[in-house]
Design a protein around this motif. Structure first.
Motif, mmCIF file in Angstrom:
data_model
loop_
_atom_site.group_PDB
_atom_site.id
_atom_site.type_symbol
_atom_site.label_atom_id
_atom_site.label_comp_id
_atom_site.label_asym_id
_atom_site.label_seq_id
_atom_site.Cartn_x
_atom_site.Cartn_y
_atom_site.Cartn_z
ATOM 1 N N LYS A 1 -20.241 54.690 58.814
ATOM 2 C CA LYS A 1 -19.917 54.085 57.527
ATOM 3 C C LYS A 1 -18.412 54.099 57.280
ATOM 4 C CE LYS A 1 -24.264 53.510 56.308
ATOM 5 N NZ LYS A 1 -24.865 52.157 56.143
ATOM 6 N N VAL A 2 -17.927 53.041 56.646
ATOM 7 C CA VAL A 2 -16.502 52.887 56.376
ATOM 8 C C VAL A 2 -16.312 52.407 54.947
ATOM 9 C CG1 VAL A 2 -14.431 51.543 56.967
ATOM 10 C CG2 VAL A 2 -15.932 52.382 58.780
ATOM 11 N N SER A 3 -15.276 52.906 54.287
ATOM 12 C CA SER A 3 -14.910 52.412 52.959
ATOM 13 C C SER A 3 -13.564 51.706 53.041
ATOM 14 C CB SER A 3 -14.826 53.571 51.944
ATOM 15 O OG SER A 3 -16.107 54.145 51.736
ATOM 16 N N LEU A 4 -13.401 50.668 52.246
ATOM 17 C CA LEU A 4 -12.171 49.890 52.227
ATOM 18 C C LEU A 4 -11.397 50.156 50.949
ATOM 19 C CD1 LEU A 4 -13.431 46.439 53.581
ATOM 20 C CD2 LEU A 4 -12.548 48.402 54.861
ATOM 21 N N TYR A 5 -10.075 50.160 51.066
ATOM 22 C CA TYR A 5 -9.204 50.482 49.947
ATOM 23 C C TYR A 5 -8.136 49.414 49.769
ATOM 24 C CZ TYR A 5 -10.943 55.293 49.592
ATOM 25 O OH TYR A 5 -11.728 56.410 49.404
ATOM 26 N N LYS A 6 -7.725 49.242 48.516
ATOM 27 C CA LYS A 6 -6.484 48.553 48.211
ATOM 28 C C LYS A 6 -5.561 49.614 47.633
ATOM 29 C CE LYS A 6 -4.266 44.886 45.604
ATOM 30 N NZ LYS A 6 -4.431 43.734 44.674
ATOM 31 N N GLN A 7 -4.562 49.998 48.415
ATOM 32 C CA GLN A 7 -3.729 51.153 48.091
ATOM 33 C C GLN A 7 -4.638 52.361 47.868
ATOM 34 O OE1 GLN A 7 -1.434 49.294 44.917
ATOM 35 N NE2 GLN A 7 0.270 48.990 46.333
ATOM 36 N N LYS A 8 -4.601 53.028 46.720
ATOM 37 C CA LYS A 8 -5.432 54.221 46.513
ATOM 38 C C LYS A 8 -6.826 53.896 45.981
ATOM 39 C CE LYS A 8 -1.721 57.525 45.421
ATOM 40 N NZ LYS A 8 -1.215 58.464 44.399
ATOM 41 N N ILE A 9 -7.087 52.640 45.681
ATOM 42 C CA ILE A 9 -8.330 52.279 45.003
ATOM 43 C C ILE A 9 -9.381 51.843 46.013
ATOM 44 C CG2 ILE A 9 -9.383 50.740 43.307
ATOM 45 C CD1 ILE A 9 -6.579 50.496 42.036
ATOM 46 N N CYS A 10 -10.527 52.504 45.973
ATOM 47 C CA CYS A 10 -11.645 52.129 46.836
ATOM 48 C C CYS A 10 -12.284 50.866 46.276
ATOM 49 C CB CYS A 10 -12.672 53.257 46.916
ATOM 50 S SG CYS A 10 -14.047 52.910 48.031
ATOM 51 N N ILE A 11 -12.353 49.831 47.096
ATOM 52 C CA ILE A 11 -12.889 48.560 46.603
ATOM 53 C C ILE A 11 -14.276 48.242 47.171
ATOM 54 C CG2 ILE A 11 -10.680 47.507 45.977
ATOM 55 C CD1 ILE A 11 -12.275 46.515 49.217
ATOM 56 N N GLU A 12 -14.659 48.975 48.211
ATOM 57 C CA GLU A 12 -15.996 48.784 48.769
ATOM 58 C C GLU A 12 -16.369 50.019 49.581
ATOM 59 O OE1 GLU A 12 -18.462 45.198 51.024
ATOM 60 O OE2 GLU A 12 -16.446 44.878 50.237
ATOM 61 N N LYS A 13 -17.541 50.578 49.311
ATOM 62 C CA LYS A 13 -17.950 51.828 49.934
ATOM 63 C C LYS A 13 -19.045 51.627 50.979
ATOM 64 C CE LYS A 13 -17.037 54.813 45.906
ATOM 65 N NZ LYS A 13 -17.639 55.783 44.952
ATOM 66 N N ASN A 14 -19.024 52.533 51.971
ATOM 67 C CA ASN A 14 -20.126 52.702 52.921
ATOM 68 C C ASN A 14 -20.555 51.398 53.604
ATOM 69 O OD1 ASN A 14 -20.281 55.483 52.349
ATOM 70 N ND2 ASN A 14 -21.475 55.043 50.511
ATOM 71 N N ILE A 15 -19.583 50.655 54.102
ATOM 72 C CA ILE A 15 -19.868 49.444 54.873
ATOM 73 C C ILE A 15 -20.297 49.871 56.281
ATOM 74 C CG2 ILE A 15 -18.877 47.305 55.777
ATOM 75 C CD1 ILE A 15 -16.728 47.627 53.572
ATOM 76 N N PRO A 16 -21.315 49.266 56.839
ATOM 77 C CA PRO A 16 -21.668 49.593 58.227
ATOM 78 C C PRO A 16 -20.471 49.358 59.144
ATOM 79 C CG PRO A 16 -23.415 48.332 57.193
ATOM 80 C CD PRO A 16 -22.267 48.327 56.230
ATOM 81 N N GLU A 17 -20.224 50.301 60.022
ATOM 82 C CA GLU A 17 -19.041 50.227 60.881
ATOM 83 C C GLU A 17 -18.983 48.928 61.674
ATOM 84 O OE1 GLU A 17 -17.098 52.606 64.685
ATOM 85 O OE2 GLU A 17 -18.753 53.517 63.576
ATOM 86 N N ALA A 18 -20.141 48.417 62.089
ATOM 87 C CA ALA A 18 -20.172 47.201 62.897
ATOM 88 C C ALA A 18 -19.576 46.005 62.170
ATOM 89 C CB ALA A 18 -21.616 46.894 63.320
ATOM 90 N N ASN A 19 -19.614 46.032 60.832
ATOM 91 C CA ASN A 19 -19.122 44.898 60.050
ATOM 92 C C ASN A 19 -17.790 45.177 59.353
ATOM 93 O OD1 ASN A 19 -21.668 43.786 60.606
ATOM 94 N ND2 ASN A 19 -22.554 44.684 58.754
ATOM 95 N N ALA A 20 -17.264 46.389 59.500
ATOM 96 C CA ALA A 20 -16.162 46.833 58.653
ATOM 97 C C ALA A 20 -14.846 46.116 58.933
ATOM 98 C CB ALA A 20 -15.977 48.344 58.776
#
Length: 469
Positions: free
Chosen positions: A433-452
């Motif tokens: 699982k991967v989470s994406l950030y814009k600077q310090k702000i998490c904008i999307e959580k727990n994305i499957p690694e295959a699609n991250a």
């Protein structure tokens, strides 16, 4: 006056001595699971065989701390006496356990007692602030007593990316805040007559890292402290960029006589860090002398420096180490490197890399990537390669991608904080699982690694098109 190393206290780390008149020690950190004894022992041996003198392991829980005994036993049985360091975050009780097993324990003031960061603006009254420091005192003293009993050294390791909300509330995200975070712990150590202490104070931004270490040295001198310093640029990246960035930051301080032990943090196999670190240490006096010559020859806002290297990596490291501080201190803003045997285009590319590492100008995408450790739950090197390829492809048709800063972090320990200097971030959130950030702000959580990776590129494009960026 020529190069002169700062005089520090000698610290015992197992059978190793550092600081004082001892050589500058070189170290690395394992990226294996600390619960995998066989893999951890094998990697520690590779680090030592490459010339590493200290090996650090992540100990995120009691199981990992206890398993350090098995790792230690296996290494000692095979004749490896290298000091082992337990790296502790968020759980002070783990530090207590590790102190009975390892030769050194690293604790992070930002999360040793203070609650986990929220990255929100919090207000502390003077009493509330003092109460939090009292909590640190009550928790740290028993730990120091355990360390005294077992002859265990400690490392107080401050990271720019993990300052507590309490420190942030009073000092902000500043060098002054990083220094005070460290000094709170050092003052307790001094009061308790505990001197086997090494300090590290790191950032992924070389300007912040160098200025903060210099400020810490001044503050320690003002309070009559002479603790040895460990140097490193966190999340320096990999390949040429990681080497240049590390040499700019670490080299700037080494040439000023600051530093008793170093780690070049590359997003590569840990043993690959060692030869790079050795080259930096071996080049100190030469580069310190060249730096003074380059400084004296600045004309029209330009540093011109000439080398006579035959190996490209040697030129990269020496050039970065020689002129890094001149640009960090903004004594000039342009660089010309001369060295027979390399094309003008190649030398210009190196000069641009040094200027970017010193935050003078940006000419390409910057990747702020951690070196990985036992907390990393995905293949870091493969992921960096995928993100680089995807961003490079998009930059061919969209120039806005060409000068982005992208953070690639194995876990959340320093991730969101260090990514304050990045535009976007890719952070391991769990197994697969991967989470994406814009600077310090998490904008999307727990994305499957295959699609991250695909989702990261998609989000960047969407965000750039909103013109909020």
């Amino acid at each position: 006056m020529g190069y002169q190393r700062r005089r520090t206290t000698e610290v015992n780390v197992g059978c190793l001595r550092l600081g004082a008149d001892n050589p500058i020690r070189i170290q690395s950190m394992a990226n294996t699971s600390t619960m995998d004894t066989e893999a951890s022992v094998a990697q520690a041996k590779r680090i030592v065989d490459a010339g590493g003198e200290i090996v650090r392991f992540t100990t995120q829980g009691q199981r990992e701390a206890l398993n350090m005994q098995h790792i230690s036993n296996a290494l000692r049985a095979d004749g490896y006496t290298v000091p082992l360091v337990a790296d502790v975050h968020f759980n002070a009780a783990v530090a207590d356990t590790a102190a009975t097993i390892c030769e050194k324990v690293r604790i992070n003031p930002g999360n040793y007692v203070d609650p986990a960061r929220t990255f929100k603006k919090l207000e502390y009254t003077d009493k509330e602030y003092a109460d939090e420091i009292e909590k640190i005192d009550k928790r740290l003293v028993p730990f120091l007593n355990i360390c005294k009993e077992h002859h265990t050294a400690i490392r107080i390791g401050v990271n720019h990316g993990s300052l507590s909300d309490r420190i942030m509330s009073r000092y902000g995200d500043t060098p002054e805040g990083m220094v005070e975070s460290c000094m709170e712990f050092l003052r307790i150590c001094v009061r308790e007559h505990f001197t086997d202490v090494v300090i590290s104070i790191k950032a992924s931004n070389t300007v912040v890292m160098v200025r903060t270490v210099r400020l810490l040295v001044k503050q320690m001198e003002a309070e009559r402290m002479t603790f040895p310093l460990h140097l490193g640029v966190t999340e320096a990246g990999e390949g040429e960029d990681g080497r240049i960035k590390s040499a700019v930051g670490i080299g700037a301080l080494l040439c000023e006589g600051i530093g008793d032990t170093i780690r070049v943090s590359l997003s590569e196999a840990p043993e690959k860090e060692i030869p790079v670190a050795k080259k930096l240490v071996d080049s100190i006096e030469e580069c310190a002398s060249l730096r003074e010559q380059a400084k004296a020859s600045i004309v029209d806002d330009t540093v011109t420096v000439e080398f006579h290297e035959t190996q490209w990596e040697d030129l990269q490291l020496k050039a970065s180490m020689t002129v890094g501080a001149l640009f960090i201190d903004q004594l000039a803003h342009q660089l010309i490197i001369k060295n027979d045997g390399f094309t003008k285009e190649k030398l210009t590319e190196l000069a641009d890399g040094i200027l970017q590492a010193a935050r003078i100008k940006f000419t390409k995408t910057e990747y702020i990537s951690c070196p990985g450790c036992g907390r990393t739950l995905y293949n870091l090197e493969e992921t960096i390669a995928k993100i680089r390829a995807a961003v490079s492809q998009r930059a061919m048709t969209d120039k806005r991608f060409a000068t982005l800063k992208i953070g690639i972090m194995g876990c959340i320990v320093n991730g969101p904080g260090e990514m304050a200097d990045a535009d976007y971030g890719y952070v391991g959130a769990g197994v697969g699982k991967v989470s994406l950030y814009k600077q310090k702000i998490c904008i999307e959580k727990n994305i499957p690694e295959a699609n991250a990776v695909e989702r990261l590129i998609q989000f960047i494009e969407e965000d750039l098109n909103t013109k909020i960026y």
